[in-house]
Design a protein around this motif. Structure first.
Motif, short mmCIF file in Angstrom:
data_model
loop_
_atom_site.label_atom_id
_atom_site.label_comp_id
_atom_site.label_asym_id
_atom_site.label_seq_id
_atom_site.Cartn_x
_atom_site.Cartn_y
_atom_site.Cartn_z
N PRO A 54 0.81 -1.23 0.00
CA PRO A 54 0.00 0.00 0.00
C PRO A 54 0.84 1.28 0.00
O PRO A 54 0.47 2.26 -0.65
CB PRO A 54 -0.82 -0.13 1.29
N GLU A 55 1.95 1.25 0.70
CA GLU A 55 2.83 2.43 0.70
C GLU A 55 3.47 2.63 -0.66
O GLU A 55 3.58 3.76 -1.16
CB GLU A 55 3.91 2.26 1.78
N ALA A 56 3.89 1.52 -1.28
CA ALA A 56 4.52 1.61 -2.60
C ALA A 56 3.55 2.15 -3.64
O ALA A 56 3.94 2.96 -4.50
CB ALA A 56 5.04 0.24 -3.02
N ILE A 57 2.29 1.73 -3.60
CA ILE A 57 1.32 2.22 -4.57
C ILE A 57 1.12 3.72 -4.42
O ILE A 57 0.97 4.45 -5.42
CB ILE A 57 -0.03 1.48 -4.44
N ARG A 58 1.13 4.20 -3.21
CA ARG A 58 1.02 5.65 -2.98
C ARG A 58 2.24 6.39 -3.53
O ARG A 58 2.13 7.51 -4.03
CB ARG A 58 0.82 5.94 -1.49
N ILE A 59 3.40 5.74 -3.47
CA ILE A 59 4.62 6.32 -4.07
C ILE A 59 4.48 6.36 -5.59
O ILE A 59 4.82 7.35 -6.24
CB ILE A 59 5.86 5.51 -3.65
N PHE A 60 3.96 5.27 -6.18
CA PHE A 60 3.76 5.26 -7.64
C PHE A 60 2.80 6.37 -8.05
O PHE A 60 2.99 7.03 -9.08
CB PHE A 60 3.19 3.91 -8.09
N GLY A 68 4.21 11.74 -15.91
CA GLY A 68 3.69 10.44 -16.30
C GLY A 68 4.76 9.42 -16.63
O GLY A 68 4.75 8.30 -16.13
N SER A 69 5.68 9.79 -17.50
CA SER A 69 6.74 8.84 -17.87
C SER A 69 7.62 8.50 -16.68
O SER A 69 8.03 7.34 -16.50
CB SER A 69 7.59 9.43 -19.01
N PHE A 70 7.90 9.49 -15.86
CA PHE A 70 8.69 9.28 -14.65
C PHE A 70 8.00 8.24 -13.75
O PHE A 70 8.61 7.27 -13.30
CB PHE A 70 8.87 10.61 -13.92
N GLY A 71 6.70 8.43 -13.52
CA GLY A 71 5.96 7.52 -12.66
C GLY A 71 5.86 6.13 -13.25
O GLY A 71 5.96 5.13 -12.53
N TRP A 72 5.63 6.04 -14.55
CA TRP A 72 5.53 4.73 -15.20
C TRP A 72 6.85 3.97 -15.07
O TRP A 72 6.86 2.77 -14.75
CB TRP A 72 5.16 4.90 -16.67
N LEU A 73 7.97 4.65 -15.29
CA LEU A 73 9.27 4.00 -15.20
C LEU A 73 9.58 3.54 -13.79
O LEU A 73 10.13 2.45 -13.59
CB LEU A 73 10.37 4.94 -15.72
N VAL A 74 9.23 4.35 -12.79
CA VAL A 74 9.42 3.93 -11.40
C VAL A 74 8.60 2.68 -11.13
O VAL A 74 9.09 1.70 -10.54
CB VAL A 74 9.03 5.06 -10.43
N THR A 75 7.36 2.68 -11.58
CA THR A 75 6.45 1.56 -11.31
C THR A 75 6.92 0.27 -11.98
O THR A 75 6.98 -0.79 -11.34
CB THR A 75 5.03 1.92 -11.79
#
Length: 348
Positions: A54-60, A68-75
């Motif tokens: 749950p914490e990781a999803i909030r980070i994503f 958007g691209s930054f978040g997608w790559l992190v995820t």
């Protein structure tokens, strides 16, 4: 783990450049390395940064709200950590222990593997390998060649999951979408590469870290919750950019509509995280998710993605011609949101 306002501004200032060049900037990538965001699901003894789901999803969601691209790559990059327990400790250290370690790859069985002494000879082409230009390891599924087997034969196919090095992979730069342009989600091509037996794994066989709770979360809802986090973060950014545009114009009528949309979307996010948190609690108490909970969290992910996309579908037509300019924040975020929500796991 969070970002300062200055870091957010810095990454967003690079968004236009990243989109034009089709790749994340070294500066933005360094933020990921410094915060160990690619290692959110890697066990601590592999130099990881193990984080409750749950914490990781909030980070994503937060990373995707930034860009958007930054978040997608992190995820996507963090998601590769889910493979760690299916590797031996020795291979896990090779794959994950450096500060820049990250996996790119594909789950599609679009390659062929032929058994040879000590391993496999592998050839194939796999699409949509996000992060291909900075990956330190590649993974892919291949069909085990049993003579006359064809990928389109309809027969039950035996698969082998491969761990490959960058020098065994050729990147074919064919990612040409109108959104998430900087994710470098190109195809990877492998031609007659030798993959040792120890550089393969199976999702049915734990080889290490069996006690880590995260690795017992079923893969499908794990992936769906991750992508839902991206979609919600993109919708957050879209609403923010739309509001900035409307306030500059003083368009009170559409602002009122936007406020209603924000309230509805906030309610949907609360519902999503309530179910996600409950699923994590259930996993902790029982060691597994019930089939009912798996279905519930999967359904909630699809609903959250539809609500995220709905923010743009309802509001974008009200924003006027200036929102159609591709170099604007609201336009780029809207395109990223549409692209992310095309993922099969978010379409139900």
């Amino acid at each position: 783990m969070g970002f300062t306002q200055q870091e957010i501004i810095s990454i967003r200032e690079q968004s236009g450049q990243m989109e034009r060049e089709g790749v994340i900037t070294p500066e933005a990538l360094q933020y990921i390395y410094d915060k160990k965001l690619f290692h959110l699901f890697v066990a601590d003894d592999l130099d990881g940064n193990m984080t409750p789901l749950p914490e990781a999803i909030r980070i994503f969601q937060e990373c995707s709200r930034i860009d958007g691209s930054f978040g997608w790559l992190v995820t996507i990059g963090a998601g590769g950590g889910y493979f760690a327990p299916f590797m031996t400790m020795e291979i896990g250290r090779k794959v994950f222990s450096s500060s820049d370690a990250v996996i790119a790859g594909s789950g599609a069985p679009t390659g062929m593997a032929r058994k040879v002494d000590g391993g496999y000879r592998v050839s194939g082409r796999w699409k949509y390998c996000s992060g291909s230009t900075h990956a330190t390891t590649f993974t892919a599924n291949a069909v085990l060649d049993q003579g006359e087997t064809r990928l389109d034969s309809g027969e039950t196919l035996e698969l082998v999951t491969l761990i490959m090095q960058p020098d065994q992979v050729r990147i074919e730069k064919d990612w040409n979408t109108f959104g998430l342009k900087a994710t470098a989600s190109h195809s990877m091509v492998v031609t007659d590469a030798f993959i040792p037996e120890e550089m393969t794994f199976s999702f049915t066989e734990f080889r290490s870290h069996e006690d880590e709770l995260l690795y017992r979360y079923p893969f499908l809802p794990f992936a769906q919750t991750s992508f839902a986090g991206v979609a919600m973060g993109l919708a957050d950014h879209f609403l923010e950019a739309a509001e900035e545009l409307l306030r500059a114009r003083g368009n009170e009528r559409v602002l009122a509509e936007l406020d209603e949309q924000k309230k509805e979307f906030a309610h949907q996010q609360d519902a999503f995280y309530m179910v996600l948190d409950k699923s994590w609690e259930e996993l902790g108490h029982k060691g597994r998710l019930s089939p009912e909970m798996e279905l519930r969290i999967s359904s909630e992910c699809v609903t959250a993605a539809k609500a995220s996309l709905g923010c743009g579908l309802r509001l974008f037509p009200m924003l006027g011609l200036s929102a159609c300019m591709e170099d604007t924040d609201v336009n780029r975020t809207w395109r990223d949101l549409q692209t992310a929500c095309q993922h099969a796991l978010l379409r139900g």
